[in-house]
Design a protein around this motif. Sequence first.
Motif, PDB file in Angstrom:
ATOM      1  N   CYS A  81      34.352   3.331  77.423  1.00 32.63           N
ATOM      2  CA  CYS A  81      34.437   2.271  76.402  1.00 32.63           C
ATOM      3  C   CYS A  81      34.082   0.903  76.966  1.00 32.63           C
ATOM      4  O   CYS A  81      34.429  -0.120  76.366  1.00 32.63           O
ATOM      5  CB  CYS A  81      35.839   2.250  75.804  1.00 32.63           C
ATOM      6  N   GLY A  82      33.418   0.870  78.113  1.00 26.92           N
ATOM      7  CA  GLY A  82      33.020  -0.401  78.703  1.00 26.92           C
ATOM      8  C   GLY A  82      34.194  -1.278  79.081  1.00 26.92           C
ATOM      9  O   GLY A  82      34.090  -2.505  79.077  1.00 26.92           O
ATOM     10  N   GLY A  83      35.328  -0.659  79.404  1.00 35.41           N
ATOM     11  CA  GLY A  83      36.514  -1.397  79.812  1.00 35.41           C
ATOM     12  C   GLY A  83      37.486  -1.701  78.681  1.00 35.41           C
ATOM     13  O   GLY A  83      38.585  -2.188  78.926  1.00 35.41           O
ATOM     14  N   ASP A  84      37.099  -1.430  77.432  1.00 41.52           N
ATOM     15  CA  ASP A  84      37.952  -1.733  76.279  1.00 41.52           C
ATOM     16  C   ASP A  84      38.599  -0.461  75.747  1.00 41.52           C
ATOM     17  O   ASP A  84      38.139   0.130  74.760  1.00 41.52           O
ATOM     18  CB  ASP A  84      37.131  -2.419  75.186  1.00 41.52           C
ATOM     19  N   ILE A  85      39.686  -0.044  76.377  1.00 43.83           N
ATOM     20  CA  ILE A  85      40.346   1.209  75.988  1.00 43.83           C
ATOM     21  C   ILE A  85      40.958   1.125  74.590  1.00 43.83           C
ATOM     22  O   ILE A  85      41.236   2.141  73.961  1.00 43.83           O
ATOM     23  CB  ILE A  85      41.397   1.632  77.039  1.00 43.83           C
ATOM     24  N   ASP A  86      41.130  -0.089  74.070  1.00 42.95           N
ATOM     25  CA  ASP A  86      41.655  -0.230  72.708  1.00 42.95           C
ATOM     26  C   ASP A  86      40.666   0.236  71.646  1.00 42.95           C
ATOM     27  O   ASP A  86      40.996   0.257  70.458  1.00 42.95           O
ATOM     28  CB  ASP A  86      42.104  -1.665  72.442  1.00 42.95           C
ATOM     29  N   ARG A  87      39.468   0.647  72.040  1.00 43.07           N
ATOM     30  CA  ARG A  87      38.530   1.275  71.103  1.00 43.07           C
ATOM     31  C   ARG A  87      38.982   2.681  70.719  1.00 43.07           C
ATOM     32  O   ARG A  87      38.453   3.272  69.775  1.00 43.07           O
ATOM     33  CB  ARG A  87      37.130   1.335  71.710  1.00 43.07           C
TER      34      ARG A  87
END
Length: 153
Positions: A81-87
């Motif tokens: 997720c490109g570092g954005d696990i909140d996706r």
Amino acid sequence: MSTIETKLAELGVTLPDAPAPAANYVPYVVIGDMVHVSGQISANADGLIIGKLGQDTDAEAGAAAAQTCAVNLLAQLKAACGGDIDRLVRVVKLVGFVNSTPEFTDQPKVINGASDFMVAALGDAGRHARSAVSAASLPFGVAVEIEAIFQIK
């Protein structure tokens, strides 16, 4: 810090860097809104968690090993997720492999270590379909390996 990482911190967990592949494969594949994560073995900062369930380790230790796999799965998801696990939308499926003797039949209890962790960390988004199967052996003699499918936004 992301919402998910805040919850993980409350559980005493910090995501490690995503482990590098150990052979000729990629750690994850993103197709549309689905992330397929390659099997993650039971390993943490202290090294490999090895053992054969029913021979030299028990279901409780196996469940702890399965939780390390779950942490590594989330680390791979974060990388995907490109570092954005909140996706993350939800955990779709876990497939757990337990290094066990033919007589050992508590594979579900072992993989519960990962399933319970996903629900504790992610709430309803952590509820998933699952398989828990025995394996005669696993790479490097590890106790558990788990692969996953996640839905993302």
